[in-house]
Scaffold this motif. Structure first.
Motif, PDB file in Angstrom:
ATOM      1  N   SER A   1       0.831  -1.217   0.000  1.00  0.00           N
ATOM      2  CA  SER A   1       0.000   0.000   0.000  1.00  0.00           C
ATOM      3  C   SER A   1       0.857   1.254   0.000  1.00  0.00           C
ATOM      4  O   SER A   1       0.583   2.207  -0.737  1.00  0.00           O
ATOM      5  CB  SER A   1      -0.929   0.022   1.215  1.00  0.00           C
ATOM      6  OG  SER A   1      -1.886  -0.984   1.105  1.00  0.00           O
ATOM      7  N   SER A   2       1.901   1.258   0.802  1.00  0.00           N
ATOM      8  CA  SER A   2       2.759   2.444   0.856  1.00  0.00           C
ATOM      9  C   SER A   2       3.541   2.624  -0.447  1.00  0.00           C
ATOM     10  O   SER A   2       3.760   3.760  -0.888  1.00  0.00           O
ATOM     11  CB  SER A   2       3.707   2.396   2.060  1.00  0.00           C
ATOM     12  OG  SER A   2       4.586   1.308   1.956  1.00  0.00           O
ATOM     13  N   GLU A   3       3.931   1.526  -1.085  1.00  0.00           N
ATOM     14  CA  GLU A   3       4.615   1.627  -2.380  1.00  0.00           C
ATOM     15  C   GLU A   3       3.678   2.176  -3.455  1.00  0.00           C
ATOM     16  O   GLU A   3       4.093   2.969  -4.305  1.00  0.00           O
ATOM     17  CB  GLU A   3       5.167   0.275  -2.811  1.00  0.00           C
ATOM     18  CG  GLU A   3       6.384  -0.166  -2.006  1.00  0.00           C
ATOM     19  CD  GLU A   3       6.808  -1.592  -2.323  1.00  0.00           C
ATOM     20  OE1 GLU A   3       8.031  -1.849  -2.266  1.00  0.00           O
ATOM     21  OE2 GLU A   3       5.942  -2.448  -2.614  1.00  0.00           O
ATOM     22  N   LYS A   4       2.413   1.759  -3.414  1.00  0.00           N
ATOM     23  CA  LYS A   4       1.428   2.282  -4.362  1.00  0.00           C
ATOM     24  C   LYS A   4       1.272   3.790  -4.193  1.00  0.00           C
ATOM     25  O   LYS A   4       1.281   4.537  -5.174  1.00  0.00           O
ATOM     26  CB  LYS A   4       0.072   1.594  -4.183  1.00  0.00           C
ATOM     27  CG  LYS A   4       0.050   0.148  -4.613  1.00  0.00           C
ATOM     28  CD  LYS A   4      -1.292  -0.494  -4.262  1.00  0.00           C
ATOM     29  CE  LYS A   4      -1.182  -1.996  -4.299  1.00  0.00           C
ATOM     30  NZ  LYS A   4      -2.396  -2.657  -3.817  1.00  0.00           N
ATOM     31  N   GLU A   5       1.119   4.226  -2.947  1.00  0.00           N
ATOM     32  CA  GLU A   5       0.989   5.658  -2.667  1.00  0.00           C
ATOM     33  C   GLU A   5       2.237   6.417  -3.121  1.00  0.00           C
ATOM     34  O   GLU A   5       2.138   7.489  -3.710  1.00  0.00           O
ATOM     35  CB  GLU A   5       0.751   5.894  -1.173  1.00  0.00           C
ATOM     36  CG  GLU A   5      -0.618   5.470  -0.698  1.00  0.00           C
ATOM     37  CD  GLU A   5      -0.784   5.616   0.806  1.00  0.00           C
ATOM     38  OE1 GLU A   5      -0.142   6.502   1.409  1.00  0.00           O
ATOM     39  OE2 GLU A   5      -1.573   4.837   1.376  1.00  0.00           O
ATOM     40  N   GLN A   6       3.396   5.843  -2.851  1.00  0.00           N
ATOM     41  CA  GLN A   6       4.657   6.475  -3.236  1.00  0.00           C
ATOM     42  C   GLN A   6       4.781   6.561  -4.757  1.00  0.00           C
ATOM     43  O   GLN A   6       5.184   7.598  -5.295  1.00  0.00           O
ATOM     44  CB  GLN A   6       5.832   5.695  -2.648  1.00  0.00           C
ATOM     45  CG  GLN A   6       7.175   6.332  -2.934  1.00  0.00           C
ATOM     46  CD  GLN A   6       8.332   5.525  -2.350  1.00  0.00           C
ATOM     47  OE1 GLN A   6       8.198   4.332  -2.079  1.00  0.00           O
ATOM     48  NE2 GLN A   6       9.457   6.182  -2.169  1.00  0.00           N
ATOM     49  N   LEU A   7       4.405   5.518  -5.459  1.00  0.00           N
ATOM     50  CA  LEU A   7       4.474   5.520  -6.922  1.00  0.00           C
ATOM     51  C   LEU A   7       3.538   6.574  -7.496  1.00  0.00           C
ATOM     52  O   LEU A   7       3.914   7.326  -8.404  1.00  0.00           O
ATOM     53  CB  LEU A   7       4.143   4.132  -7.482  1.00  0.00           C
ATOM     54  CG  LEU A   7       4.192   3.993  -8.998  1.00  0.00           C
ATOM     55  CD1 LEU A   7       5.563   4.367  -9.559  1.00  0.00           C
ATOM     56  CD2 LEU A   7       3.816   2.568  -9.410  1.00  0.00           C
TER      57      LEU A   7
ATOM     58  N   THR B   1       2.493   9.299  -6.050  1.00  0.00           N
ATOM     59  CA  THR B   1       3.077  10.610  -5.735  1.00  0.00           C
ATOM     60  C   THR B   1       4.244  10.925  -6.667  1.00  0.00           C
ATOM     61  O   THR B   1       4.339  12.036  -7.205  1.00  0.00           O
ATOM     62  CB  THR B   1       3.556  10.638  -4.268  1.00  0.00           C
ATOM     63  OG1 THR B   1       2.431  10.392  -3.431  1.00  0.00           O
ATOM     64  CG2 THR B   1       4.191  11.977  -3.911  1.00  0.00           C
ATOM     65  N   LEU B   2       5.127   9.950  -6.867  1.00  0.00           N
ATOM     66  CA  LEU B   2       6.300  10.184  -7.722  1.00  0.00           C
ATOM     67  C   LEU B   2       5.902  10.428  -9.179  1.00  0.00           C
ATOM     68  O   LEU B   2       6.463  11.311  -9.843  1.00  0.00           O
ATOM     69  CB  LEU B   2       7.266   9.008  -7.623  1.00  0.00           C
ATOM     70  CG  LEU B   2       8.000   8.863  -6.287  1.00  0.00           C
ATOM     71  CD1 LEU B   2       8.791   7.562  -6.248  1.00  0.00           C
ATOM     72  CD2 LEU B   2       8.897  10.059  -6.030  1.00  0.00           C
TER      73      LEU B   2
ATOM     74  N   LYS C   1       4.419  13.857  -9.427  1.00  0.00           N
ATOM     75  CA  LYS C   1       5.495  14.838  -9.298  1.00  0.00           C
ATOM     76  C   LYS C   1       6.344  14.886 -10.565  1.00  0.00           C
ATOM     77  O   LYS C   1       6.718  15.950 -11.047  1.00  0.00           O
ATOM     78  CB  LYS C   1       6.367  14.476  -8.086  1.00  0.00           C
ATOM     79  CG  LYS C   1       7.451  15.476  -7.774  1.00  0.00           C
ATOM     80  CD  LYS C   1       8.194  15.065  -6.503  1.00  0.00           C
ATOM     81  CE  LYS C   1       9.242  16.072  -6.141  1.00  0.00           C
ATOM     82  NZ  LYS C   1       9.945  15.718  -4.890  1.00  0.00           N
TER      83      LYS C   1
END
Length: 152
Positions: free
Chosen positions: A135-141, A143-144, A147
């Motif tokens: 889940s955190s990797e999905k959110e990070q991807l 966001t990246l 950006k």
């Protein structure tokens, strides 16, 4: 698999080039799989996108400008896409009674039925590509990527 392995090179590409190549390659992998799903229904990804936009109107007509601004691919020829969907019976197109220069497009029951068939297949496809991310990797991807495409 590293992008250098995909393109079979051992030269140093540099980070900026690796990012672009990875995004393009990933886009192609995702697009190819998506096209496998919709091909049996004689749809292009752009036509599918138009049907989704029209379904989102919840029975209200959309004009060409609304459809164009909501398209993922901004270079699509909206008129041509509507013409093809019209021939397949997935949409209707009428001149607006209040403004004769405005064309109103509605999704038909046949178009809605097609989306009902495709919805679970598309959801499975989306889940497949995200299945090896936490889940955190999905959110990070997310966001990246957001950006990355925001140019200064």
């Amino acid at each position: 698999m590293k992008i250098e392995e995909v393109i079979k090179t051992n030269i140093n590409l540099g980070d900026s080039k690796k990012i672009i190549l990875n995004i393009i390659y990933t886009q192609n992998v995702i697009g190819d799989k998506f096209n496998e799903i919709i091909k049996p229904y004689d749809l292009s990804s752009e036509q599918y996108n138009v049907l989704r936009i029209l379904r989102g109107q919840k029975g209200s007509p959309a004009n060409m400008c609304i459809i164009q601004e909501r398209m993922l691919s901004k270079n699509s020829n909206t008129t041509r896409l509507i013409d093809k969907l019209l021939l397949k019976g997935f949409v209707t197109r009428e001149v607006c009674p209040e403004n004769r220069r405005k064309i109103e497009v509605l999704i038909t029951n046949k178009g809605l039925e097609l989306l009902k068939i495709l919805d679970p297949k598309i959801m499975e496809y989306e889940d497949l590509f995200a299945s090896n991310l936490s889940s955190s990797e999905k959110e990070q991807l997310i966001t990246l990527l957001e950006k990355y495409r925001t140019l200064k």
